[in-house]
Write a protein that holds these residues in place. Sequence first.
Motif, PDB file in Angstrom:
ATOM      1  N   SER A  95       0.824  -1.199   0.000  1.00  0.00           N
ATOM      2  CA  SER A  95       0.000   0.000   0.000  1.00  0.00           C
ATOM      3  C   SER A  95       0.857   1.247   0.000  1.00  0.00           C
ATOM      4  N   VAL A  96       2.043   1.171   0.610  1.00  0.00           N
ATOM      5  CA  VAL A  96       2.961   2.305   0.591  1.00  0.00           C
ATOM      6  C   VAL A  96       3.432   2.577  -0.834  1.00  0.00           C
ATOM      7  N   GLY A  97       3.640   1.537  -1.636  1.00  0.00           N
ATOM      8  CA  GLY A  97       4.201   1.704  -2.967  1.00  0.00           C
ATOM      9  C   GLY A  97       3.216   2.120  -4.029  1.00  0.00           C
ATOM     10  N   VAL A  98       1.914   2.010  -3.773  1.00  0.00           N
ATOM     11  CA  VAL A  98       0.931   2.310  -4.812  1.00  0.00           C
ATOM     12  C   VAL A  98       0.951   3.792  -5.180  1.00  0.00           C
ATOM     13  N   ALA A  99       0.978   4.676  -4.196  1.00  0.00           N
ATOM     14  CA  ALA A  99       0.926   6.119  -4.468  1.00  0.00           C
ATOM     15  C   ALA A  99       2.115   6.603  -5.302  1.00  0.00           C
ATOM     16  N   PRO A 100       3.370   6.263  -4.939  1.00  0.00           N
ATOM     17  CA  PRO A 100       4.486   6.694  -5.803  1.00  0.00           C
ATOM     18  C   PRO A 100       4.463   6.051  -7.181  1.00  0.00           C
ATOM     19  N   TYR A 101       3.979   4.815  -7.249  1.00  0.00           N
ATOM     20  CA  TYR A 101       3.885   4.162  -8.558  1.00  0.00           C
ATOM     21  C   TYR A 101       2.915   4.908  -9.463  1.00  0.00           C
ATOM     22  N   LEU A 102       1.745   5.237  -8.955  1.00  0.00           N
ATOM     23  CA  LEU A 102       0.752   5.968  -9.754  1.00  0.00           C
ATOM     24  C   LEU A 102       1.225   7.385 -10.065  1.00  0.00           C
ATOM     25  N   THR A 103       1.960   7.994  -9.140  1.00  0.00           N
ATOM     26  CA  THR A 103       2.536   9.320  -9.413  1.00  0.00           C
ATOM     27  C   THR A 103       3.511   9.245 -10.582  1.00  0.00           C
ATOM     28  N   GLY A 104       4.343   8.208 -10.577  1.00  0.00           N
ATOM     29  CA  GLY A 104       5.280   8.036 -11.680  1.00  0.00           C
ATOM     30  C   GLY A 104       4.583   7.787 -13.001  1.00  0.00           C
ATOM     31  N   VAL A 105       3.524   6.973 -12.959  1.00  0.00           N
ATOM     32  CA  VAL A 105       2.755   6.701 -14.187  1.00  0.00           C
ATOM     33  C   VAL A 105       2.156   7.997 -14.734  1.00  0.00           C
ATOM     34  N   PHE A 106       1.556   8.797 -13.859  1.00  0.00           N
ATOM     35  CA  PHE A 106       0.908  10.036 -14.294  1.00  0.00           C
ATOM     36  C   PHE A 106       1.924  11.014 -14.890  1.00  0.00           C
ATOM     37  N   THR A 107       3.017  11.270 -14.166  1.00  0.00           N
ATOM     38  CA  THR A 107       3.978  12.267 -14.648  1.00  0.00           C
ATOM     39  C   THR A 107       4.705  11.805 -15.903  1.00  0.00           C
ATOM     40  N   ALA A 108       4.985  10.498 -16.002  1.00  0.00           N
ATOM     41  CA  ALA A 108       5.620   9.987 -17.219  1.00  0.00           C
ATOM     42  C   ALA A 108       4.688  10.138 -18.416  1.00  0.00           C
ATOM     43  N   GLN A 109       3.404   9.943 -18.194  1.00  0.00           N
ATOM     44  CA  GLN A 109       2.444  10.095 -19.288  1.00  0.00           C
ATOM     45  C   GLN A 109       2.267  11.564 -19.671  1.00  0.00           C
ATOM     46  N   VAL A 110       2.345  12.454 -18.696  1.00  0.00           N
ATOM     47  CA  VAL A 110       2.354  13.887 -19.004  1.00  0.00           C
ATOM     48  C   VAL A 110       3.501  14.205 -19.950  1.00  0.00           C
ATOM     49  N   ALA A 111       4.690  13.691 -19.608  1.00  0.00           N
ATOM     50  CA  ALA A 111       5.866  13.950 -20.439  1.00  0.00           C
ATOM     51  C   ALA A 111       5.737  13.312 -21.814  1.00  0.00           C
TER      52      ALA A 111
END
Length: 291
Positions: A95-111
């Motif tokens: 559960s700790v890792g889900v938030a940073p994982y989704l943050t990375g997915v979102f920002t990478a897709q922005v880029a």
Amino acid sequence: AGSVAAEALPAQAARLETSMDRLLGAAQSAQQTLSDPGFSPSEKARIDFTLPIQSQSGGDVVLPAGAPSGNAAPDAARHGSLPLGAPAGKTTPASVGVAPYLTGVFTAQVANNALLLSLPLVLVHLGQSIGVIGFVTALTTGMDMTGTLISGWLTGFVKPRTVLIGSTALRAAALVTVPLLLAGGALTVPLAVGLYVVDALGRGIADTARNTIPMTLVGKQKAALDGLNSKYQTAFELGGVAGPLLAGALLLQVGASAANWLVAGAFAVAAAAYLFVPRSSPGGNTTPDAA
């Protein structure tokens, strides 16, 4: 002496009866735990039933102290108790890792989607025609596919988390070089194409590695995987919408160079976010990433 021994017999018998009750309860707990579908085979293999047993106030024996903590919350709901190693409310590594994982997915897709605007503008700035832009786009698409093949092979030797962090950082490094060279008047067409090819290779590698992370975070349980995949898709689509909008706004308000900085910065943020994705599996087995 005989009378003292006779007086002690009832107490000894009571203690023996209590011990037998506890032993029977432990055996029942073991049987219930091992037949519980909420525990994965790897978790069951790690349970040590020789550890002390925790009793509730009523004297009922509950799960052994060595029970893995990954399924603490479901166990509490089913058994009315928790293993000693997993106090109520404790956050698991998954559960700790889900938030940073989704943050990375979102920002990478922005880029990724902002890059669709910035790449042609850079080539136009360098005086290239639509035909050249189309060729470079096709070339990067081919390198993306090559990266996907490389990643499938690479993740057999290096942990997917390490591959994901490294490839995303590579993309940030390649794309931050574009505005730096532009600002210094040193960017040439071969250099620009080379940097975009490196980025495309990193994109293919990152895409494959990123898709393996959900199972690392939540295991193979269908409900948990479905929930995380739903969140992943939401973050992915939101990033796809936000990327062009942010890049377009920067183009209008600041200039073309700002879009290039946005792309590089978003990839740097994504790489940093992936660093907070835990190495541990849901069962708690921590495996250091390969070098």
